[in-house]
Design an enzyme around this catalytic site. Structure first.
Site, PDB file in Angstrom:
ATOM      1  N   HIS A  47      19.409  32.901  38.303  1.00 18.09           N
ATOM      2  CA  HIS A  47      20.619  33.605  38.256  1.00 18.09           C
ATOM      3  C   HIS A  47      20.446  34.607  39.244  1.00 18.09           C
ATOM      4  O   HIS A  47      21.532  35.132  39.652  1.00 18.09           O
ATOM      5  CB  HIS A  47      21.009  34.123  36.857  1.00 18.09           C
ATOM      6  CG  HIS A  47      22.527  34.550  36.802  1.00 18.09           C
ATOM      7  ND1 HIS A  47      22.741  35.870  36.497  1.00 18.09           N
ATOM      8  CD2 HIS A  47      23.482  33.755  36.718  1.00 18.09           C
ATOM      9  CE1 HIS A  47      24.107  35.856  36.401  1.00 18.09           C
ATOM     10  NE2 HIS A  47      24.607  34.772  36.520  1.00 18.09           N
ATOM     11  N   HIS A  51      32.857  42.719  37.917  1.00 15.91           N
ATOM     12  CA  HIS A  51      31.789  41.788  37.793  1.00 15.91           C
ATOM     13  C   HIS A  51      30.456  42.529  38.368  1.00 15.91           C
ATOM     14  O   HIS A  51      29.384  41.894  38.422  1.00 15.91           O
ATOM     15  CB  HIS A  51      32.018  40.830  39.071  1.00 15.91           C
ATOM     16  CG  HIS A  51      31.179  39.563  38.623  1.00 15.91           C
ATOM     17  ND1 HIS A  51      30.168  39.062  39.470  1.00 15.91           N
ATOM     18  CD2 HIS A  51      31.045  38.567  37.641  1.00 15.91           C
ATOM     19  CE1 HIS A  51      29.557  37.963  38.951  1.00 15.91           C
ATOM     20  NE2 HIS A  51      29.926  37.680  37.677  1.00 15.91           N
ATOM     21  N   TYR A  64      36.712  38.760  42.579  1.00 17.68           N
ATOM     22  CA  TYR A  64      35.575  39.643  41.916  1.00 17.68           C
ATOM     23  C   TYR A  64      35.317  40.782  42.473  1.00 17.68           C
ATOM     24  O   TYR A  64      35.049  40.821  43.542  1.00 17.68           O
ATOM     25  CB  TYR A  64      34.346  38.941  41.459  1.00 17.68           C
ATOM     26  CG  TYR A  64      34.503  37.357  40.637  1.00 17.68           C
ATOM     27  CD1 TYR A  64      35.838  36.966  40.327  1.00 17.68           C
ATOM     28  CD2 TYR A  64      33.397  36.952  40.040  1.00 17.68           C
ATOM     29  CE1 TYR A  64      36.048  35.925  39.572  1.00 17.68           C
ATOM     30  CE2 TYR A  64      33.484  35.627  39.304  1.00 17.68           C
ATOM     31  CZ  TYR A  64      34.703  35.164  38.892  1.00 17.68           C
ATOM     32  OH  TYR A  64      34.924  34.232  38.520  1.00 17.68           O
ATOM     33  N   ARG A  66      32.983  45.159  30.894  1.00 23.09           N
ATOM     34  CA  ARG A  66      34.320  44.658  30.937  1.00 23.09           C
ATOM     35  C   ARG A  66      34.472  43.560  29.603  1.00 23.09           C
ATOM     36  O   ARG A  66      35.597  43.532  29.075  1.00 23.09           O
ATOM     37  CB  ARG A  66      34.105  43.645  31.945  1.00 23.09           C
ATOM     38  CG  ARG A  66      35.444  42.883  32.308  1.00 23.09           C
ATOM     39  CD  ARG A  66      34.938  41.495  33.386  1.00 23.09           C
ATOM     40  NE  ARG A  66      34.600  40.464  32.503  1.00 23.09           N
ATOM     41  CZ  ARG A  66      33.640  39.674  33.158  1.00 23.09           C
ATOM     42  NH1 ARG A  66      33.543  39.650  34.432  1.00 23.09           N
ATOM     43  NH2 ARG A  66      33.025  38.491  32.570  1.00 23.09           N
ATOM     44  N   ARG A 108      26.761  29.310  41.946  1.00 20.20           N
ATOM     45  CA  ARG A 108      28.009  28.611  42.274  1.00 20.20           C
ATOM     46  C   ARG A 108      28.223  29.014  43.832  1.00 20.20           C
ATOM     47  O   ARG A 108      28.067  29.986  44.413  1.00 20.20           O
ATOM     48  CB  ARG A 108      28.899  29.225  41.531  1.00 20.20           C
ATOM     49  CG  ARG A 108      28.743  29.290  39.998  1.00 20.20           C
ATOM     50  CD  ARG A 108      29.915  29.940  39.021  1.00 20.20           C
ATOM     51  NE  ARG A 108      29.422  30.180  37.710  1.00 20.20           N
ATOM     52  CZ  ARG A 108      29.169  29.300  36.717  1.00 20.20           C
ATOM     53  NH1 ARG A 108      29.603  28.009  36.943  1.00 20.20           N
ATOM     54  NH2 ARG A 108      28.929  29.950  35.599  1.00 20.20           N
ATOM     55  N   ARG A 144      26.564  26.771  34.446  1.00 17.28           N
ATOM     56  CA  ARG A 144      27.818  26.214  33.394  1.00 17.28           C
ATOM     57  C   ARG A 144      28.941  25.777  33.935  1.00 17.28           C
ATOM     58  O   ARG A 144      29.436  26.458  34.810  1.00 17.28           O
ATOM     59  CB  ARG A 144      27.828  27.219  32.258  1.00 17.28           C
ATOM     60  CG  ARG A 144      28.615  26.572  31.104  1.00 17.28           C
ATOM     61  CD  ARG A 144      28.868  27.393  30.028  1.00 17.28           C
ATOM     62  NE  ARG A 144      27.622  27.680  29.372  1.00 17.28           N
ATOM     63  CZ  ARG A 144      27.238  28.910  28.793  1.00 17.28           C
ATOM     64  NH1 ARG A 144      27.898  29.934  29.191  1.00 17.28           N
ATOM     65  NH2 ARG A 144      26.082  29.088  28.269  1.00 17.28           N
TER      66      ARG A 144
END
Length: 703
Positions: free
Chosen positions: A453, A610, A486, A582, A393, A423
């Site tokens: 990822h 995160h 984050y 989390r 992202r 996503r």
């Protein structure tokens, strides 16, 4: 407990080699979807906390609503898919039909809590503070005149109401779009008798409308578009009587499924899938609380939904859209105080700095600027030969993309692994890939069947007669926006062995490289899962031998059953285990004789937690890893992930102090998971001082 859960078991563990293992008992596992759903109650609790600034409370409410949307689009849709196709069950033993039933029950509780928080607490408090979100019953004559004119001038020209009759069957309803079902009486100009009509609000229309002060009398007065549509919808049907107008919204499955083995071009296949994403299977119907039952039945039949999938709403069905007010209202007194991230002083000469020492960045408390500077300097440095990077992202107008484009134009060999299947960012990443390719960047889409990822950057620079590699590895995305919101860790290093590891992973991603042996990094889907299991087993062996043993891990979610069984075994051996999770956690802590040495806490605060960090005491020879991977089945077994050690003892000590011990001491934003699945909010004891991990980091690092 075991009997109750087993009664609803899907029998999914038949044939599983671990089926006879007592640590595989379904009673020892929570359901992942229900655990994820419960996270949103902890987010909503922030909206109910009077110690949180008022507009921030509004933001938390909206986050809980948006999270619930995504939950139905992805997690609930996955359960429905499992039910339809008879897929294997999960370790908790619950059948998909049972999980769906419980999802709707628990989601109904959440929705009720959200709207009570809005109607009874936040909306009145905002009104008293001068931020007025006005319902139709609150409009005075002057406001109503202005809104009627606004409706006629700005809204009505773009509406296309659709009467339902044999020539006009029920239209396709776009995922999460705002719609009004209108009950009509009378005949139109063609003599057709009216019954029902649908008014769809185009996406071009603002969902929150600000009234000008001259017309409203208040500086910060707003109304929902849905209220305006409902109030003036009769103007769309002249000569007919509107008997009722009821807003509704349908949430659909949004999980794109592309058979990568069967497509020749993944990018083209994704483009085709994106066209239809908004019209996939319906999962939930939200509708005005006063809508007649007959109309609700009609909608449920049209969307092929069961009775428990309807949510009657006391307010706007798109409540999450009120988040726009947060940005439209400039009231510092109603928001968290601003902060300035710590800057790296030597960032104007990144290569010289990293040649001397490793740099650890703790976002958002440390600025993301050094990462941007490193890429920028690499793009401009004539000695830099190649840049390789993974992008999952990036956000709009990404400075990183601009630097990579410039590097390619400057003659560098630039390779970017773009994960098209990130996503809800698929469309953006398709555009990103096109732009990079047009600039001469070699774009790679990763490995068939495995999302990339990992967060990795590799720069190859000529220094004298040798080539030197500079690396950035992180727990978060290359996204400047999330780096401010984050909590994440990033390591910048010129360590030659880490550089060689990252080089080999890139070779593997861009080519058809064989299985590789790495010096320091653990990698999914090959060595990370086994590496985690081996280290947990090692701690258990240390404990059994009477040597120091402890595990602390922090991540977003945990559900991988082999890891959970290993943690249970380590707990039985006497290992003290602290997990900072989390969101979803399917491990059941505090079970006597099984997990009584395991503690699980969840931190919900100003920033989204995160980090992914794994620390092992290892009889005094401590190991600390940071990673892009949670301990989820998908991350450990079905994705390309990177897990990297922090080798510098001083930096490793920083990570443990700032991101582990500090969080374990939190007694203001921490929730402890109980053996029954409930979360208990922690509070300072009689003699304890309040401690917020995030506030402590703001004070320590941002000053």
């Amino acid at each position: 407990m075991t009997a109750a859960l087993s009664a609803e078991s899907s029998g999914a563990h038949a044939g599983d080699p671990a089926a006879d293992d007592p640590l595989s008992d379904p009673a020892l596992y929570f359901n992942r979807e229900l655990s994820q759903l419960d996270f949103n109650f902890r987010v909503l609790a922030q909206a109910q906390d009077q110690a949180v600034p008022l507009l921030e409370r509004l933001r938390y409410l909206c986050i809980s609503c948006t999270n619930l949307d995504e939950f139905f689009e992805i997690r609930a849709a996955t359960v429905r898919h499992a039910q339809d196709f008879g897929m294997p069950g999960s370790p908790d033993g619950l059948a998909p039909a049972t999980v769906l039933k419980r999802i709707h029950e628990r989601a109904a509780e959440l929705v009720d809590s959200q709207y009570r928080c809005w109607n009874e607490t936040l909306r009145p408090a905002l009104y008293d503070a001068g931020v007025r979100i006005l319902g139709r019953e609150k409009w005075n004559a002057r406001q109503k005149r202005w809104l009627r004119a606004y409706f006629r001038d700005e809204i009505m020209p773009v509406l296309s109401p659709l009467g339902l009759d044999p020539a006009h069957p029920f239209p396709k309803i776009l995922n999460k779009s705002l719609n009004i079902v209108v009950v009509l009486k009378g005949r139109d100009a063609f003599g057709r008798s009216g019954h029902l009509a649908i008014v769809r609000a185009p996406r071009s229309l603002p969902r929150i409308i600000q009234l000008p002060e001259r017309a409203s009398g208040g500086e910060h007065d707003f109304v929902f578009l849905s209220s305006v549509l409902s109030e003036f919808v009769d103007e769309l049907f002249p000569g007919m009587q509107v008997k009722g107008a009821y807003q509704f919204r349908v949430t659909r499955n949004s999980e794109l499924i592309v058979d990568e083995e069967e497509v020749e071009n993944l990018a083209l296949a994704l483009r085709d899938e994106l066209v239809g994403r908004g019209y996939l299977r319906a999962m939930r119907l939200e509708i005005a609380a006063d809508c007649p039952k007959a109309i609700v039945r009609t909608l449920l039949e049209n969307f092929e939904l069961p009775e428990n999938a309807v949510y009657r709403i006391d307010g706007a069905v798109n409540l999450n859209r009120v988040i726009q007010v947060y940005d439209m209202v400039q009231r510092p007194d109603l928001k968290f105080p601003p902060f300035q991230p710590r800057q790296l002083r030597e960032s104007d000469a990144m290569f010289e700095l990293l040649a001397e020492e490793d740099v650890l960045l703790h976002h958002p408390f440390d600025a993301f600027t050094p990462v941007l500077e490193l890429i920028k300097q690499a793009a401009e440095d004539p000695n830099v030969l190649a840049i390789k990077q993974t992008l999952y992202r990036t956000g709009k107008d990404s400075a990183i993309v601009e630097h990579l484009v410039q590097a390619a134009r400057n003659g560098k060999d630039v390779t970017v692994v773009v994960e098209l299947r990130a996503r809800f960012d698929e469309e953006a990443n398709l555009g990103l890939a096109d732009r990079l390719q047009e600039a001469g960047v070699q774009v790679v889409y990763g490995v068939v069947g495995y999302k990339t990822h990992a967060k990795m950057l590799l720069i190859v620079r000529r220094e004298g007669r040798k080539l030197r590699r500079y690396v950035h590895l992180g727990t978060g995305n290359y996204h400047s926006g999330t780096a401010r919101a984050y909590t994440d860790l990033g390591l910048l290093t010129s360590n030659s062995e880490i550089g060689e590891d990252v080089h080999q992973i890139f070779q593997q991603l861009s080519g058809l490289a064989p299985l590789i042996r790495l010096h320091h990094l653990l990698q999914s889907p090959f060595t990370l899962h086994a590496g985690v299991l081996a280290r947990i087993a090692r701690e258990a062996a240390h404990a059994r031998a009477g040597r120091p043993a402890r595990i602390i891990a922090k991540m977003n979610a945990l559900n991988e059953p082999h890891v959970i069984r290993a943690l249970y075994g380590a707990s039985q051996a006497g290992v003290e285990i602290d997990l900072i999770i989390r969101g979803a956690c399917t491990l059941r802590p505090g079970v006597a004789g099984v997990s009584d040495n395991i503690r699980v806490v969840s931190i919900v605060g100003r920033f989204l937690e995160h980090h992914r960090i794994y620390w092992f005491a290892n009889d005094g020879d401590q190991e600390l890893f940071c990673a892009s991977a949670d301990w989820l089945e998908r991350n450990l077994l079905h994705r390309v992930e990177s897990c990297f050690p922090v080798l510098d003892p001083e930096l490793a000590g920083r990570v443990r102090e700032e991101a582990l011990n500090n969080y374990l001491a939190d007694n203001t934003n921490a929730w402890e998971l109980q053996a029954d699945g409930a979360y208990r909010k922690l509070a300072p004891g009689d003699e304890a001082m309040p401690h917020s991990a995030q506030s402590w980091l703001l004070a320590k690092l941002c000053g």
